[in-house]
Design a protein around this motif. Structure first.
Motif, PDB file in Angstrom:
ATOM      1  N   ASP A  11      45.100 -33.951 -25.932  1.00  0.00           N
ATOM      2  CA  ASP A  11      46.631 -35.330 -25.692  1.00  0.00           C
ATOM      3  C   ASP A  11      47.261 -34.420 -25.129  1.00  0.00           C
ATOM      4  O   ASP A  11      47.066 -34.792 -24.172  1.00  0.00           O
ATOM      5  N   ALA A  12      47.741 -32.879 -25.652  1.00  0.00           N
ATOM      6  CA  ALA A  12      48.436 -32.057 -24.405  1.00  0.00           C
ATOM      7  C   ALA A  12      47.619 -32.157 -22.748  1.00  0.00           C
ATOM      8  O   ALA A  12      48.740 -32.237 -22.000  1.00  0.00           O
ATOM      9  N   ARG A  13      46.058 -32.100 -22.724  1.00  0.00           N
ATOM     10  CA  ARG A  13      45.668 -31.871 -21.159  1.00  0.00           C
ATOM     11  C   ARG A  13      46.212 -33.631 -20.894  1.00  0.00           C
ATOM     12  O   ARG A  13      46.255 -33.334 -19.746  1.00  0.00           O
ATOM     13  N   ALA A  14      45.953 -34.362 -21.384  1.00  0.00           N
ATOM     14  CA  ALA A  14      45.840 -35.690 -20.532  1.00  0.00           C
ATOM     15  C   ALA A  14      47.447 -36.172 -20.569  1.00  0.00           C
ATOM     16  O   ALA A  14      48.189 -36.578 -19.671  1.00  0.00           O
ATOM     17  N   ARG A  15      48.124 -35.339 -20.721  1.00  0.00           N
ATOM     18  CA  ARG A  15      49.418 -35.426 -20.732  1.00  0.00           C
ATOM     19  C   ARG A  15      50.334 -34.631 -19.789  1.00  0.00           C
ATOM     20  O   ARG A  15      51.662 -34.623 -19.181  1.00  0.00           O
ATOM     21  N   GLU A  17      49.983 -31.175 -19.946  1.00  0.00           N
ATOM     22  CA  GLU A  17      50.872 -29.798 -20.764  1.00  0.00           C
ATOM     23  C   GLU A  17      50.017 -28.511 -20.693  1.00  0.00           C
ATOM     24  O   GLU A  17      48.889 -29.275 -21.217  1.00  0.00           O
ATOM     25  N   PRO A 253      40.260 -37.906 -20.724  1.00  0.00           N
ATOM     26  CA  PRO A 253      41.395 -37.778 -21.123  1.00  0.00           C
ATOM     27  C   PRO A 253      40.969 -37.369 -22.447  1.00  0.00           C
ATOM     28  O   PRO A 253      41.758 -36.575 -23.126  1.00  0.00           O
TER      29      PRO A 253
END
Length: 415
Positions: A11-15, A17, A253
């Motif tokens: 989730d962080a990678r997709a954002r 972050e 993602p």
């Protein structure tokens, strides 16, 4: 049902972050204590993993089943005072590896029993590794068969998981556990098209077994970022070489990479790994390597505090233990002259870690710790044998040595 904490990584990678986590692969109680205490201090989740050879339904080389390993970790957690819900337990290389001398059906039957035991014990990060051939298999196992066997194990895990919702790691680019056995100069980075094909083959194999929901929880893919270590050298991470592979994640993602053999990488290299999508950083030998350094230092410090030069009694005793039972190192160490001796004690692969649980080794370490119990170590003495450390006690020295390594990972995994 609450979301698995590792879902935060893709989730962080997709954002866009920066977020990662260290996977602590060790069954040594001092390593576990250091990892739990550091996580408690930072109020962050901690990931502790056991391997198929180390912990399985037959006991593994640690003598523990998955349920016993869980109890072992939780007993330390209770003493440290960290909440159980901050601890993620993982199973590494779960597959037929301990039983490859058997025909595939028999070896996979043992692997099914193992992953059932892991799932029932509440391990919620499961690395499915069926990449190794068994007796009667072709020299190179087809990727489709590897994926099919992984899905077979996932089906068993789903049937035995109870109320837990495990996440899965898949992938066939699995390095040699414990490091290379010969000098390495360069490794090929996984090609992005190969990583994409591996992911697709596993997706199809899961779907064929009615495991679409389980595949939605495949959050990590094991690939080769070009990092490894041998007895005395380390291949550093080169982000430019892995740039195309990292780009593959843009089309996935919900996925991050799991990097094995990240031991001994520089702080900058570890941070670059996370920045390039290698969000799960496996570390094991480096932790016990640092602990061995601290134990040898503690033995020398005890001699100095007793008023005489270091005698190296712990090193001598450990060498006798290893030579009396060479099963864990003879196939890994070699060379002429002093080379085998140096490797037994100082190789980055740290095969000595298999011997600390032995009764004689355990007693030898206990004697060193007892000699330093209740004694404050003067700063100049600590600096001579253990470098700069805030610790002033023997046990503090051991814990701090492991924490020093883990702090590199803590720093690398945060923005």
């Amino acid at each position: 049902m609450t979301q698995h904490p590792l879902i935060a990584l893709p989730d962080a990678r997709a954002r866009g972050e920066h977020l990662g986590i260290a996977s602590v692969c060790s069954a040594h109680p001092i390593v576990i204590e250091a990892a739990l205490d550091l996580a408690k201090g930072h109020d962050r989740p901690v990931l502790i993993e056991a391997t198929c050879n180390q912990v399985n339904q037959d006991g593994g080389y640690s003598g523990m089943t998955p349920a016993q390993f869980r109890a072992f970790v939780m007993a330390i957690a209770n003493r440290i005072g960290i909440a159980a819900d901050r601890i993620i337990l993982g199973g590494d290389h779960l597959g037929p590896n301990p039983w490859t001398h058997l025909p595939a059906d028999a070896a996979m039957g043992k692997a099914e029993a193992m992953i059932a035991a892991y799932a029932e014990a509440g391990f919620t990060k499961l690395h499915l590794d069926t990449s190794m051939g068994c007796a009667g298999d072709p020299a190179v196992l087809p990727e489709g068969e590897i994926a099919a066997r992984a899905a077979r194990l996932a089906l068993v895990a789903e049937r035995h998981r109870g109320d837990h919702m495990p996440v899965y790691i898949v992938g066939t680019e699995v390095p040699v556990p414990g490091g290379a056995t010969h000098r390495i100069e360069r490794l090929d980075v996984t090609a992005p098209e190969d990583a994409a094909r591996t992911y697709a083959l596993h997706r199809d194999a899961f779907v064929a077994r009615g495991l679409s929901d389980a595949f939605s929880r495949v959050i990590g893919l094991v690939v080769q970022p070009g990092v490894e270590f041998d007895h005395a050298s380390v291949l550093p991470f080169e982000a430019d070489r892995a740039r195309a592979l990292s780009g593959m994640l843009r089309a996935h993602p919900g996925l991050v990479f799991e990097a094995h053999s990240t031991d001994y990488q520089s702080p900058e290299g570890l941070k670059a790994l996370v920045a390039n999508g290698f969000s799960i950083l496996k570390v094991g030998p480096w932790l016990t390597f640092a602990l061995r350094e601290a134990l040898y230092a503690a033995d020398a410090i005890a001699d100095v505090l007793d008023g005489h030069a270091p005698q190296g009694r712990l090193m001598t005793e450990m060498d006798e233990i290893m030579r009396a039972d060479p099963v864990h190192w003879a196939g890994y160490y070699g060379g002429d002259g002093a080379d085998p001796w140096l490797q037994r004690h100082f190789s980055y692969s740290d095969r000595i870690r298999y011997y600390w649980p032995a009764p004689r080794a355990h007693a030898a370490v206990a004697r060193v710790r007892q000699r330093l119990a209740g004694r404050e170590i003067p700063a100049p003495v600590m600096a001579q044998f253990a470098g700069v450390t805030a610790a002033r006690t023997g046990d503090g020295l051991l814990i701090d040595a492991v924490k020093a390594v883990l702090r590199h990972y803590e720093d690398a995994c945060r923005p």
